[in-house]
Scaffold this motif. Structure first.
Motif, PDB file in Angstrom:
ATOM      1  N   ARG A  74      31.928  28.262  30.277  1.00 55.63           N
ATOM      2  CA  ARG A  74      32.607  27.834  31.763  1.00 55.63           C
ATOM      3  C   ARG A  74      31.862  28.516  32.844  1.00 55.63           C
ATOM      4  N   ARG A  75      32.541  28.474  33.808  1.00 52.85           N
ATOM      5  CA  ARG A  75      32.581  29.210  35.244  1.00 52.85           C
ATOM      6  C   ARG A  75      32.894  30.472  35.502  1.00 52.85           C
ATOM      7  N   ALA A  76      32.663  31.697  35.415  1.00 54.97           N
ATOM      8  CA  ALA A  76      33.389  33.058  35.938  1.00 54.97           C
ATOM      9  C   ALA A  76      34.288  32.786  36.882  1.00 54.97           C
ATOM     10  N   VAL A  77      35.783  33.283  36.413  1.00 51.22           N
ATOM     11  CA  VAL A  77      36.783  33.023  37.938  1.00 51.22           C
ATOM     12  C   VAL A  77      37.091  34.421  37.415  1.00 51.22           C
ATOM     13  N   GLU A  78      37.405  35.237  39.439  1.00 51.48           N
ATOM     14  CA  GLU A  78      38.309  36.558  39.455  1.00 51.48           C
ATOM     15  C   GLU A  78      38.547  37.286  38.346  1.00 51.48           C
ATOM     16  N   VAL A 124      31.187  44.619  37.502  1.00 52.45           N
ATOM     17  CA  VAL A 124      31.184  43.071  37.512  1.00 52.45           C
ATOM     18  C   VAL A 124      32.710  43.006  38.754  1.00 52.45           C
ATOM     19  N   GLY A 125      32.731  42.667  40.121  1.00 50.23           N
ATOM     20  CA  GLY A 125      34.028  42.224  41.062  1.00 50.23           C
ATOM     21  C   GLY A 125      34.121  40.978  40.932  1.00 50.23           C
ATOM     22  N   PRO A 126      35.115  40.578  41.766  1.00 48.13           N
ATOM     23  CA  PRO A 126      35.156  39.242  42.015  1.00 48.13           C
ATOM     24  C   PRO A 126      34.166  38.966  42.697  1.00 48.13           C
ATOM     25  N   ASP A 127      33.883  39.687  43.812  1.00 48.95           N
ATOM     26  CA  ASP A 127      33.871  39.474  44.986  1.00 48.95           C
ATOM     27  C   ASP A 127      32.024  39.577  44.986  1.00 48.95           C
ATOM     28  N   TYR A 128      32.120  40.161  43.677  1.00 45.25           N
ATOM     29  CA  TYR A 128      30.451  39.865  42.938  1.00 45.25           C
ATOM     30  C   TYR A 128      30.572  38.057  42.762  1.00 45.25           C
ATOM     31  N   ILE A 129      31.725  38.120  41.436  1.00 50.55           N
ATOM     32  CA  ILE A 129      32.279  36.169  40.859  1.00 50.55           C
ATOM     33  C   ILE A 129      31.715  35.344  42.097  1.00 50.55           C
ATOM     34  N   GLU A 130      32.708  35.697  42.837  1.00 47.12           N
ATOM     35  CA  GLU A 130      32.307  34.276  43.892  1.00 47.12           C
ATOM     36  C   GLU A 130      31.597  34.426  44.638  1.00 47.12           C
ATOM     37  N   ALA A 131      30.612  35.319  44.817  1.00 45.99           N
ATOM     38  CA  ALA A 131      29.229  35.623  45.483  1.00 45.99           C
ATOM     39  C   ALA A 131      28.105  34.273  44.452  1.00 45.99           C
ATOM     40  N   HIS A 132      27.991  34.641  43.562  1.00 43.46           N
ATOM     41  CA  HIS A 132      27.338  34.051  42.707  1.00 43.46           C
ATOM     42  C   HIS A 132      27.335  33.103  41.977  1.00 43.46           C
ATOM     43  N   ARG A 133      26.730  32.387  41.467  1.00 44.54           N
ATOM     44  CA  ARG A 133      26.782  32.017  39.676  1.00 44.54           C
ATOM     45  C   ARG A 133      26.772  33.009  38.919  1.00 44.54           C
ATOM     46  N   VAL A 134      27.955  33.045  38.099  1.00 47.23           N
ATOM     47  CA  VAL A 134      27.989  33.606  37.131  1.00 47.23           C
ATOM     48  C   VAL A 134      28.625  32.536  36.034  1.00 47.23           C
ATOM     49  N   PHE A 135      28.547  32.529  35.044  1.00 47.91           N
ATOM     50  CA  PHE A 135      28.769  32.255  33.243  1.00 47.91           C
ATOM     51  C   PHE A 135      29.662  33.179  32.386  1.00 47.91           C
ATOM     52  N   VAL A 136      30.376  32.384  31.817  1.00 45.27           N
ATOM     53  CA  VAL A 136      30.913  33.278  30.950  1.00 45.27           C
ATOM     54  C   VAL A 136      30.938  32.497  29.646  1.00 45.27           C
ATOM     55  N   ALA A 137      30.265  32.822  28.705  1.00 43.57           N
ATOM     56  CA  ALA A 137      31.045  31.905  26.920  1.00 43.57           C
ATOM     57  C   ALA A 137      32.054  32.924  26.177  1.00 43.57           C
TER      58      ALA A 137
END
Length: 161
Positions: free
Chosen positions: A4-8, A37-50
């Motif tokens: 899923r898409r990572a969230v803050e 890996v900060g919330p700002d990074y997660i918001e700025a990029h397509r970060v997905f988490v398993a």
């Protein structure tokens, strides 16, 4: 397992996954010391988490891996699988997912500058070697293999590996 898409709220767990990776012990430890890996990074990029559901845990989940796809420069910036989950196919599933995301974004090629111990993994999932990125002291003290994923059909994952 679900990707899923990572969230803050994932930021702390992703940071812990990076900092605790056995792949960065010894001579490589300087790369992850203090890494965040900060919330700002997660918001700025397509970060997905398993994530895997924790049995008996009312909606709880365990992070088993993640990746970050940079779209503007078409690069796989981060990819980690927890030490306990390695060898279970999670990395392969993350790569398949990343290729799908890249394809949806209209990207044809995704660059990867690999951590040296991960070179075999990237080859096994179809990344093609394109060169070596030289050390850049003091930030990076060793040469790193450079790969490219050609984004096409998901069935291409594993070719050449």
């Amino acid at each position: 397992m679900v990707i899923r898409r990572a969230v803050e709220r994932d930021a702390g767990r992703l940071t812990r996954l990076v900092r605790s990776s056995r792949a960065y012990e010894g001579r490589y430890s300087s790369m992850v010391e203090g890494y965040r890996v900060g919330p700002d990074y997660i918001e700025a990029h397509r970060v997905f988490v398993a994530v895997e559901e924790i049995p008996g845990g009312e909606g709880g989940e365990r992070v088993v891996g993640f990746y970050a796809l940079l779209v503007e420069v078409a690069e796989l910036d981060l990819m980690f699988v927890s030490d306990q989950a390695q060898g279970c196919g999670i990395g392969r599933r993350l790569v398949e997912h990343m290729r799908g995301e890249a394809r949806n974004a209209g990207i044809e090629r995704v660059r990867v500058v690999s951590h040296p111990p991960a070179e075999g993994f990237y080859r096994s999932v179809g990344a093609r070697p394109v060169g070596t990125v030289p050390a850049n002291p003091p930030a990076v003290m060793w040469d790193r293999p450079e790969f490219v994923f050609l984004v096409g059909d998901v069935g291409e994952v594993g070719e050449g590996g």
